[in-house]
Design a protein around this motif. Structure first.
Motif, PDB file in Angstrom:
ATOM      1  N   VAL A   1       0.771  -1.172   0.076  1.00 57.40           N
ATOM      2  CA  VAL A   1       0.042  -0.094  -0.009  1.00 57.40           C
ATOM      3  C   VAL A   1       0.778   1.141   0.063  1.00 57.40           C
ATOM      4  O   VAL A   1       1.815   1.377   0.731  1.00 57.40           O
ATOM      5  N   ARG A   2       0.603   2.208  -0.954  1.00 57.07           N
ATOM      6  CA  ARG A   2       1.375   3.349  -1.010  1.00 57.07           C
ATOM      7  C   ARG A   2       0.738   4.713  -0.792  1.00 57.07           C
ATOM      8  O   ARG A   2      -0.304   4.765  -1.757  1.00 57.07           O
ATOM      9  N   LYS A   3       0.817   5.191   0.396  1.00 59.55           N
ATOM     10  CA  LYS A   3      -0.022   6.445   0.401  1.00 59.55           C
ATOM     11  C   LYS A   3       0.959   7.577   0.068  1.00 59.55           C
ATOM     12  O   LYS A   3       1.983   7.371  -0.509  1.00 59.55           O
ATOM     13  N   LYS A   4       0.372   8.920   0.285  1.00 61.77           N
ATOM     14  CA  LYS A   4       1.241   9.920  -0.130  1.00 61.77           C
ATOM     15  C   LYS A   4       2.666  10.096   0.236  1.00 61.77           C
ATOM     16  O   LYS A   4       3.771  10.288  -0.189  1.00 61.77           O
ATOM     17  N   ASN A   5       2.654   9.679   1.594  1.00 65.39           N
ATOM     18  CA  ASN A   5       4.110   9.740   2.545  1.00 65.39           C
ATOM     19  C   ASN A   5       4.402   8.678   3.039  1.00 65.39           C
ATOM     20  O   ASN A   5       5.431   8.508   3.870  1.00 65.39           O
ATOM     21  N   TRP A   6       3.812   7.299   3.083  1.00 65.61           N
ATOM     22  CA  TRP A   6       3.978   6.168   3.733  1.00 65.61           C
ATOM     23  C   TRP A   6       3.837   4.987   2.612  1.00 65.61           C
ATOM     24  O   TRP A   6       3.053   5.017   1.642  1.00 65.61           O
ATOM     25  N   LYS A   7       4.543   4.130   3.080  1.00 68.85           N
ATOM     26  CA  LYS A   7       4.588   2.788   2.174  1.00 68.85           C
ATOM     27  C   LYS A   7       4.861   1.585   2.947  1.00 68.85           C
ATOM     28  O   LYS A   7       5.733   1.764   3.815  1.00 68.85           O
ATOM     29  N   CYS A   8       3.978   0.541   2.802  1.00 71.87           N
ATOM     30  CA  CYS A   8       4.167  -0.675   3.583  1.00 71.87           C
ATOM     31  C   CYS A   8       3.840  -1.804   2.727  1.00 71.87           C
ATOM     32  O   CYS A   8       2.940  -1.751   2.016  1.00 71.87           O
ATOM     33  N   THR A   9       4.602  -2.921   2.732  1.00 72.71           N
ATOM     34  CA  THR A   9       4.693  -4.057   2.102  1.00 72.71           C
ATOM     35  C   THR A   9       4.558  -5.134   3.172  1.00 72.71           C
ATOM     36  O   THR A   9       5.323  -5.151   4.058  1.00 72.71           O
TER      37      THR A   9
ATOM     38  N   GLU B   1       7.764  -4.484   5.564  1.00 73.25           N
ATOM     39  CA  GLU B   1       8.553  -3.253   5.902  1.00 73.25           C
ATOM     40  C   GLU B   1       7.848  -2.094   5.589  1.00 73.25           C
ATOM     41  O   GLU B   1       6.837  -2.144   4.667  1.00 73.25           O
ATOM     42  N   MET B   2       7.931  -0.999   6.199  1.00 68.38           N
ATOM     43  CA  MET B   2       7.193   0.112   6.316  1.00 68.38           C
ATOM     44  C   MET B   2       8.408   1.409   6.343  1.00 68.38           C
ATOM     45  O   MET B   2       9.145   1.326   7.334  1.00 68.38           O
ATOM     46  N   TYR B   3       8.099   2.256   5.606  1.00 68.51           N
ATOM     47  CA  TYR B   3       8.988   3.503   5.169  1.00 68.51           C
ATOM     48  C   TYR B   3       8.026   4.551   5.368  1.00 68.51           C
ATOM     49  O   TYR B   3       7.154   5.011   4.728  1.00 68.51           O
ATOM     50  N   ASP B   4       8.744   5.726   6.109  1.00 70.98           N
ATOM     51  CA  ASP B   4       8.031   7.084   6.232  1.00 70.98           C
ATOM     52  C   ASP B   4       8.802   7.826   4.924  1.00 70.98           C
ATOM     53  O   ASP B   4      10.097   8.430   5.214  1.00 70.98           O
ATOM     54  N   LEU B   5       8.170   8.033   3.868  1.00 72.75           N
ATOM     55  CA  LEU B   5       8.929   8.600   2.752  1.00 72.75           C
ATOM     56  C   LEU B   5       9.049   9.799   2.848  1.00 72.75           C
ATOM     57  O   LEU B   5      10.033  10.645   2.114  1.00 72.75           O
ATOM     58  N   ALA B   6       8.312  10.769   3.666  1.00 71.51           N
ATOM     59  CA  ALA B   6       8.586  12.135   3.821  1.00 71.51           C
ATOM     60  C   ALA B   6       9.879  12.482   4.480  1.00 71.51           C
ATOM     61  O   ALA B   6      10.412  13.323   4.238  1.00 71.51           O
ATOM     62  N   ASN B   7      10.157  11.731   5.783  1.00 71.61           N
ATOM     63  CA  ASN B   7      11.479  12.010   6.360  1.00 71.61           C
ATOM     64  C   ASN B   7      12.455  10.851   6.276  1.00 71.61           C
ATOM     65  O   ASN B   7      13.646  11.292   6.569  1.00 71.61           O
TER      66      ASN B   7
ATOM     67  N   ASP C   1       8.417  -1.346  14.582  1.00 71.32           N
ATOM     68  CA  ASP C   1       8.734  -0.173  15.812  1.00 71.32           C
ATOM     69  C   ASP C   1       7.171  -0.132  16.390  1.00 71.32           C
ATOM     70  O   ASP C   1       6.438   0.419  15.663  1.00 71.32           O
ATOM     71  N   PRO C   2       7.079  -0.354  17.708  1.00 72.38           N
ATOM     72  CA  PRO C   2       5.983  -0.106  18.350  1.00 72.38           C
ATOM     73  C   PRO C   2       5.415   1.277  18.185  1.00 72.38           C
ATOM     74  O   PRO C   2       4.087   1.765  18.531  1.00 72.38           O
ATOM     75  N   GLY C   3       6.223   2.171  17.972  1.00 72.97           N
ATOM     76  CA  GLY C   3       5.833   3.718  18.033  1.00 72.97           C
ATOM     77  C   GLY C   3       5.096   3.969  16.734  1.00 72.97           C
ATOM     78  O   GLY C   3       4.510   5.112  16.816  1.00 72.97           O
ATOM     79  N   TYR C   4       5.193   3.168  15.828  1.00 72.48           N
ATOM     80  CA  TYR C   4       4.369   3.298  14.649  1.00 72.48           C
ATOM     81  C   TYR C   4       3.294   2.297  14.291  1.00 72.48           C
ATOM     82  O   TYR C   4       3.007   2.175  13.003  1.00 72.48           O
TER      83      TYR C   4
ATOM     84  N   LYS D   1      -1.084  -0.284  11.459  1.00 69.28           N
ATOM     85  CA  LYS D   1      -2.732  -0.778  11.211  1.00 69.28           C
ATOM     86  C   LYS D   1      -3.360  -0.168  10.022  1.00 69.28           C
ATOM     87  O   LYS D   1      -4.193  -0.901   9.611  1.00 69.28           O
ATOM     88  N   GLU D   2      -3.359   1.288  10.251  1.00 70.81           N
ATOM     89  CA  GLU D   2      -3.872   2.006   9.013  1.00 70.81           C
ATOM     90  C   GLU D   2      -3.922   1.467   7.816  1.00 70.81           C
ATOM     91  O   GLU D   2      -4.561   0.936   6.869  1.00 70.81           O
ATOM     92  N   LEU D   3      -2.246   0.980   7.614  1.00 75.50           N
ATOM     93  CA  LEU D   3      -1.957   0.615   6.091  1.00 75.50           C
ATOM     94  C   LEU D   3      -2.242  -0.687   6.111  1.00 75.50           C
ATOM     95  O   LEU D   3      -2.957  -1.258   4.959  1.00 75.50           O
ATOM     96  N   GLU D   4      -2.300  -1.666   6.942  1.00 76.53           N
ATOM     97  CA  GLU D   4      -2.689  -3.031   6.890  1.00 76.53           C
ATOM     98  C   GLU D   4      -4.421  -2.934   6.554  1.00 76.53           C
ATOM     99  O   GLU D   4      -4.772  -3.789   5.937  1.00 76.53           O
ATOM    100  N   ASP D   5      -5.104  -2.080   7.456  1.00 77.34           N
ATOM    101  CA  ASP D   5      -6.442  -2.054   6.987  1.00 77.34           C
ATOM    102  C   ASP D   5      -6.770  -1.601   5.556  1.00 77.34           C
ATOM    103  O   ASP D   5      -7.531  -2.258   4.809  1.00 77.34           O
ATOM    104  N   MET D   6      -5.897  -0.778   5.009  1.00 76.72           N
ATOM    105  CA  MET D   6      -5.978  -0.385   3.654  1.00 76.72           C
ATOM    106  C   MET D   6      -5.740  -1.440   2.804  1.00 76.72           C
ATOM    107  O   MET D   6      -6.529  -1.771   1.763  1.00 76.72           O
ATOM    108  N   MET D   7      -4.882  -2.476   3.099  1.00 75.17           N
ATOM    109  CA  MET D   7      -4.389  -3.393   2.284  1.00 75.17           C
ATOM    110  C   MET D   7      -5.355  -4.460   2.203  1.00 75.17           C
ATOM    111  O   MET D   7      -5.669  -5.048   1.200  1.00 75.17           O
ATOM    112  N   ARG D   8      -5.919  -4.843   3.407  1.00 75.56           N
ATOM    113  CA  ARG D   8      -7.097  -5.772   3.486  1.00 75.56           C
ATOM    114  C   ARG D   8      -8.264  -5.218   2.718  1.00 75.56           C
ATOM    115  O   ARG D   8      -9.146  -6.136   2.203  1.00 75.56           O
ATOM    116  N   ALA D   9      -8.479  -3.951   2.455  1.00 75.33           N
ATOM    117  CA  ALA D   9      -9.765  -3.512   1.778  1.00 75.33           C
ATOM    118  C   ALA D   9      -9.494  -3.523   0.545  1.00 75.33           C
ATOM    119  O   ALA D   9     -10.157  -2.755  -0.244  1.00 75.33           O
ATOM    120  N   ARG D  10      -8.518  -3.885  -0.037  1.00 73.72           N
ATOM    121  CA  ARG D  10      -8.125  -3.781  -1.521  1.00 73.72           C
ATOM    122  C   ARG D  10      -9.567  -4.010  -2.362  1.00 73.72           C
ATOM    123  O   ARG D  10     -10.156  -5.038  -2.343  1.00 73.72           O
TER     124      ARG D  10
END
Length: 512
Positions: A446-454, A463-469, A480-483, A488-497
């Protein structure tokens, strides 16, 4: 009734998004840059898949790979599905449709004859008089091989209009001998040489020639939709002179992070590099090993490879300019939507990796997408996450054509027209067959504007990356528990394909 616009889709193969002049001043692409200036550019466009066949099937059909069923190279697109893609839809709406260049909707190097015009074992069915139809396109001129390997002779009879034409050049198949010969000393870069093939005989020139001829001779009483598809800058990096010496390797800037850092990455990065492709046919195994993996390169070798890669892109751009000039000369430009994109990117040494594979860095996933023409806002850069498969819905929308089947694609027409539309995310997916790298994978991105998670669904890794920073994708934040909230938001999007998953996936029938 508003006049239906012409549609011209121009694609390259394996071109990084940052290898155009508007993103990288080291690369000279004046004609593609002109399209970007005079039209709209998408800076966060991704491919639905990281290799050729699935991504091209998605552009045609507007469907994700696990819906249209081409889940890896070597799996053919069902013709009934392909014919319901944008070409068939526009043909039914009165358009004159054509495909010129590399299609790769079907497998070339197959284990057995498959009967398609791209299969190297089925050419007895397709002689010089065959020009389609194919996958919804009424007129077809194919470059089937595109990426020749020095150690693998061209099959007889050759598959593809270009290949038949090429072996007729000169005497005693002189063109093939010149293509394989290098005009400069070997610098040792993998799959890289200065080809002796005359530029006039090169596939990029041939495709430009055939596209211009088709534009001049086609029926003038209907709008047209043409896909013009260049097979470069896909490896091997065999650019001919003078384009191969256009860039000085000593001046090429190399990636900052060009050493492998597998300890930062999920398990499959290492496994895919070390796994042995699982194939029953030894000849096919040799082809896979030669064509898909590159050993570590020195900085000098990587610079030589990169300079040649840039030359291939500039040669494509030159022919894009020829085609754009033909549109002007024929007074077609004002009524023609021109789109330039590619099927997927190229690693080109970043993170110590080359070519392509199941390592979904931006180098591979993010691609160029520019559009110019009627109903397109000039000089605009859009950062919303979109995908190349959105082109199928866009073309149907702009042409006023009914879609031939359900699509996960979303039309880009509102964004092109200047609407302030936002997009939540774009999707990419790849179920990797063990024949590729010896390991089976189920990758969903799932690729958002500033985040990507595979997500690797079989193992639960990811793997999940903060593309903005972290645009270089150095810090994998998946565990990373801090993220955890972002994950979870990206996983929900992936499941809602969107769209249905194909229940049964066909086994590969060949290599590519």
């Amino acid at each position: 009734m508003t006049k239906q616009p012409n549609i011209l889709l121009i694609t390259s193969d394996q071109q990084r998004a940052d290898c155009n002049g508007f993103e990288n001043p080291d690369v000279r692409t004046p004609h593609i840059d002109r399209l970007a200036r005079e039209g709209t550019r998408f800076s966060a466009c991704i491919t639905p898949n990281l290799v050729c066949q699935p991504s091209r099937a998605s552009i045609l059909t507007g469907q994700l790979p696990l819906t249209h069923g081409v889940w890896d190279n070597g799996v053919d697109l069902d013709p009934h599905v392909g014919e319901r893609g944008f070409a068939g839809a526009l043909g039914r709406a009165g358009y004159d449709t054509a495909f010129i260049g590399k299609a790769h909707f079907s497998t070339r190097a197959t284990f057995e004859p498959t009967g398609t015009p791209e299969c190297n074992k089925s050419q007895a069915k397709y002689g010089p008089a065959w020009f389609g139809p194919y996958m919804g396109f009424q007129h077809v001129e194919l470059t089937v091989l595109g990426h020749m390997h020095r150690t693998r002779p061209l099959e007889r009879p050759p598959a593809g209009h270009y290949e038949r034409w090429l072996i007729s050049r000169g005497r005693d198949e002189e063109a093939l001998k010149l293509w394989a010969a290098s005009t400069r000393p070997d610098a040792g870069a993998a799959q890289t040489w200065h080809s002796g093939l005359p530029v006039a005989w090169h596939s990029s020139t041939w495709i430009g020639d055939r596209a211009i001829d088709w534009l001049k001779t086609r029926p003038q009483d209907r709008p047209f939709c043409a896909w013009v598809s260049f097979p470069d800058p896909h490896h091997p990096f065999d650019c001919p002179e003078p384009w191969s010496v256009m860039y000085d390797p000593k001046s090429v800037r190399l990636p900052t992070h060009r050493k492998r850092d597998l300890e930062r990455r999920p398990w499959w990065h290492k496994a895919s590099l070390e796994g042995k492709p699982q194939l029953a046919d030894p000849a096919m195994l040799k082809f896979r090993a030669e064509g898909s993996r590159v050993s570590d390169q020195s900085d000098a070798q990587l610079a030589e490879m990169t300079a040649n890669y840039y030359g291939m892109i500039s040669l494509i751009d030159h022919n894009v300019g020829r085609i754009l000039t033909a549109l002007d000369d024929l007074n077609l430009a004002p009524d023609t939507l021109v789109v330039y994109t590619t099927d997927h990117g190229e690693l080109l040494g970043n993170h110590g990796l080359y070519l392509k594979g199941p390592t979904p860095y931006e180098d591979l996933m993010r691609v160029t997408l520019v559009a110019r023409g009627p109903r397109v806002t000039p000089g605009r850069v859009i950062g919303e996450p979109v995908a190349t498969m959105d082109l199928a819905a866009t073309f149907c929308d702009i042409a006023g054509a009914a879609r031939g089947h359900d699509m996960q694609a979303r039309s880009l027409a509102p964004l092109l027209a200047g609407a302030p539309e936002t997009r939540d995310c774009a999707y990419s997916e790849w179920y990797v067959h063990p024949s590729r790298c010896g390991v089976a994978l189920k990758l969903r991105t799932v690729r958002k504007k500033n985040w990507k998670c595979t997500f690797e669904l079989a193992s639960g890794a990811g793997e999940m990356y903060d593309l903005a920073n972290d645009p270089q994708e150095m810090q994998n934040l998946f565990d990373d528990p801090g993220y955890s909230k972002v994950r979870k938001e990206l996983e929900d999007m992936m499941r809602a394909r969107p769209g249905k998953l194909k229940e049964t996936l066909a086994e590969p029938i060949g290599m590519a």
